[in-house]
Design a protein around this motif. Structure first.
Motif, mmCIF file in Angstrom:
data_model
loop_
_atom_site.group_PDB
_atom_site.id
_atom_site.type_symbol
_atom_site.label_atom_id
_atom_site.label_comp_id
_atom_site.label_asym_id
_atom_site.label_seq_id
_atom_site.Cartn_x
_atom_site.Cartn_y
_atom_site.Cartn_z
ATOM 1 N N GLU A 75 3.429 -0.789 11.263
ATOM 2 C CA GLU A 75 2.257 -0.565 11.137
ATOM 3 C C GLU A 75 1.475 -2.414 11.126
ATOM 4 O OE1 GLU A 75 0.517 1.614 8.209
ATOM 5 O OE2 GLU A 75 2.902 2.517 8.219
ATOM 6 N N LYS A 76 0.518 -2.468 11.707
ATOM 7 C CA LYS A 76 -0.604 -3.819 11.695
ATOM 8 C C LYS A 76 -0.649 -4.269 10.336
ATOM 9 C CE LYS A 76 -1.549 -5.351 16.311
ATOM 10 N NZ LYS A 76 -0.744 -3.925 16.825
ATOM 11 N N PRO A 77 -1.001 -4.961 9.563
ATOM 12 C CA PRO A 77 -0.863 -5.532 8.245
ATOM 13 C C PRO A 77 -2.619 -4.932 8.829
ATOM 14 C CG PRO A 77 0.187 -7.219 8.586
ATOM 15 C CD PRO A 77 0.262 -6.452 9.755
ATOM 16 N N GLY A 78 -3.516 -4.927 7.652
ATOM 17 C CA GLY A 78 -4.547 -4.058 7.538
ATOM 18 C C GLY A 78 -5.293 -4.457 6.547
ATOM 19 N N PRO A 79 -6.595 -3.593 6.277
ATOM 20 C CA PRO A 79 -7.659 -4.400 5.004
ATOM 21 C C PRO A 79 -6.660 -3.774 3.750
ATOM 22 C CG PRO A 79 -8.571 -3.076 7.101
ATOM 23 C CD PRO A 79 -7.360 -2.026 7.249
ATOM 24 N N HIS A 130 4.833 -9.012 13.932
ATOM 25 C CA HIS A 130 5.210 -8.719 12.139
ATOM 26 C C HIS A 130 4.783 -9.654 11.579
ATOM 27 C CE1 HIS A 130 4.272 -4.940 9.636
ATOM 28 N NE2 HIS A 130 5.106 -6.299 8.587
ATOM 29 N N ARG A 171 0.344 -1.172 0.043
ATOM 30 C CA ARG A 171 0.038 0.158 -0.038
ATOM 31 C C ARG A 171 1.022 1.456 -0.059
ATOM 32 N NH1 ARG A 171 -1.339 0.735 6.297
ATOM 33 N NH2 ARG A 171 0.273 -2.113 6.663
ATOM 34 N N LEU A 191 -1.827 -14.025 7.400
ATOM 35 C CA LEU A 191 -2.742 -13.397 6.353
ATOM 36 C C LEU A 191 -1.753 -14.039 4.868
ATOM 37 C CD1 LEU A 191 -4.176 -10.733 5.124
ATOM 38 C CD2 LEU A 191 -1.661 -9.286 4.187
ATOM 39 N N ASP A 244 -4.159 -4.527 3.024
ATOM 40 C CA ASP A 244 -2.708 -5.207 2.532
ATOM 41 C C ASP A 244 -4.520 -6.011 2.206
ATOM 42 O OD1 ASP A 244 -0.237 -3.665 3.300
ATOM 43 O OD2 ASP A 244 -1.193 -3.911 6.275
ATOM 44 N N ARG A 245 -4.795 -6.699 3.007
ATOM 45 C CA ARG A 245 -5.651 -7.666 2.545
ATOM 46 C C ARG A 245 -5.980 -7.964 1.413
ATOM 47 N NH1 ARG A 245 -7.937 -12.264 6.041
ATOM 48 N NH2 ARG A 245 -6.485 -10.866 7.552
#
Length: 311
Positions: A103-107, A142, A20, A149, A109-110
Motif C-alpha cells: 500500500e502506498k503511504p497515505g494520509p 515504496h 496504522r 515522507l 501514515d502522514r
C-alpha cells in the motif's frame, strides 16, 4: 585474541512497532519472539493492550511493546487508545514505524509520522512490511516514498528496513539493528519469559481473536472479553491437568449477540474450539472453556463500563 579483550556488553531495552491498523506490527512481533504473543487478526484495530514480546539473546534482551494502531478517535475508547500510544513512544528506546509494502503511504501514515516527529529523543526506524507481496521494483519505489515522507515531516529515519515476517526475510537483521540501538544493561526479565502480560489477558485476547475471525466488519470495535475465572481443576491426577476457564464475551447490541452466537449456537462453538486450541498451545495444558455472550450497551462511550472491561 588477547586476554584483555572484553566480550561485547549486554544490551537491554524497549522497542515499539507502530503503524496504522493492519500494517503487520503484531505479525512482526510474533516472528521476532518466535511464538504467538500478540493477536493477529485480519480485522484492523484488534490490538488494545500493550503486550510485550521478549526476545532473549546471549548478547541482549529486546522487549517489544505492541500498541494499538493510532487513528483519529471517534469514541472515548479511541481517545484512550491514542493517549496510550503517545505515552509509550516517549518511554521506549526505539520506535519502528511499519509501512505495508503493498500500500502506498497515505494520509494516515502522514498523520502518524507527524505525531511521532513531536517525540524528540526517541530513535526512529522505518520498516517496510509485507515485502513478499510486491515485486523488487515496487519495493524500491515504496522505500523511496518512505524516505520522502521522513524528509517532508522532518523525521530522521535511523534505519529503513524492508522485511517479510511471513517469509522470515530480514527479521533477524531488523532485530540486530534494534539491539544495536539499545543501551547497555542487564536482563530485565527472567530467561524463557516471552511476555509480561498476565495469562488472563493473553487468554482474553485469544478468545477475542477467535470471535473476530470470519464475522462482519461492524464487530471488531464492539467485542470485549473478560476472563472471570481461570484455575486448574481440583482433585485431578497431576499428570492429567485441566485448566478451567470461565469467560464473558461482551458486545454492544442484541444484533451483535446473534452474530457471535450464530444459528443454534454454531458460531460460538467454533469460537470456543478455536480459542481452546490456541490457549492449549500457548499454555501447554488441556483447557475446558465456558463462554457466555453478554450485552454491555454502548460500552465504548461509557467511562464506567470501559473501566469494568479493563480499559
Amino acid at each position: 585474541m588477547s586476554s584483555d579483550t572484553q566480550p561485547p556488553a549486554h544490551r537491554s531495552g524497549f522497542a515499539c512497532f507502530v503503524g496504522r491498523p493492519n500494517a503487520g506490527k503484531s505479525t512482526l512481533t510474533n516472528a521476532m519472539v518466535g511464538t504467538k504473543v500478540v493477536i493477529t487478526s485480519s480485522k484492523p484495530q484488534t490490538t488494545r493492550t500493550v503486550v510485550r514480546g521478549i526476545v532473549h539473546r546471549p548478547d541482549a534482551q529486546l522487549i517489544l511493546v505492541d500498541t494499538p494502531g493510532l487513528h483519529r478517535p471517534r469514541t472515548l475508547l479511541g481517545e484512550r487508545l491514542n493517549d496510550l500510544v503517545v505515552t509509550t513512544w516517549a518511554e521506549v528506546d526505539v520506535v519502528a514505524v511499519c509501512f505495508p509494502a503493498d500500500e502506498k503511504p497515505g494520509p494516515g501514515d502522514r498523520f502518524l509520522v507527524n505525531e511521532l516527529a513531536k517525540v524528540k529523543r526517541t530513535i526512529k526506524f522505518a520498516v517496510a512490511t509485507k515485502t513478499d507481496l510486491v515485486t523488487p521494483e515496487q519495493l524500491a519505489e515504496h522505500l523511496m516514498a518512505i524516505d520522502r515522507l521522513g524528509q517532508e515531516t522532518g523525521t530522521e529515519w535511523a534505519e529503513i528496513v524492508p522485511v517479510s515476517a511471513v517469509a522470515g526475510d530480514q527479521v533477524q537483521l531488523l532485530a540486530d539493528l534494534l539491539v544495536a540501538r539499545l543501551p547497555e544493561g542487564p536482563q530485565l526479565y527472567p530467561d524463557g519469559e516471552l511476555s509480561d502480560a498476565p495469562e488472563e489477558a493473553i487468554v482474553a485476547d485469544l478468545i477475542r481473536e477467535a470471535a473476530l475471525e470470519g464475522v462482519r466488519d461492524e464487530l471488531p470495535h464492539s467485542i470485549a472479553v473478560v476472563v472471570e475465572e481461570m484455575a486448574l481443576k481440583e482433585d485431578r491426577d497431576p499428570d492429567k491437568p485441566l485448566l478451567v476457564i470461565h469467560a464473558n464475551v461482551f458486545v454492544e447490541r442484541d444484533s451483535q449477540k446473534g452474530i457471535v452466537i450464530g444459528h443454534k449456537g454454531s458460531r460460538l462453538r467454533e469460537v470456543g474450539t478455536e480459542a481452546r486450541q490456541q490457549i492449549t498451545a500457548m499454555l501447554g495444558v488441556p483447557v475446558y472453556l465456558d463462554l457466555h455472550v453478554k450485552i454491555a450497551k454502548d460500552w465504548q462511550r461509557d467511562p464506567k463500563q470501559l473501566r469494568r472491561l479493563g480499559f
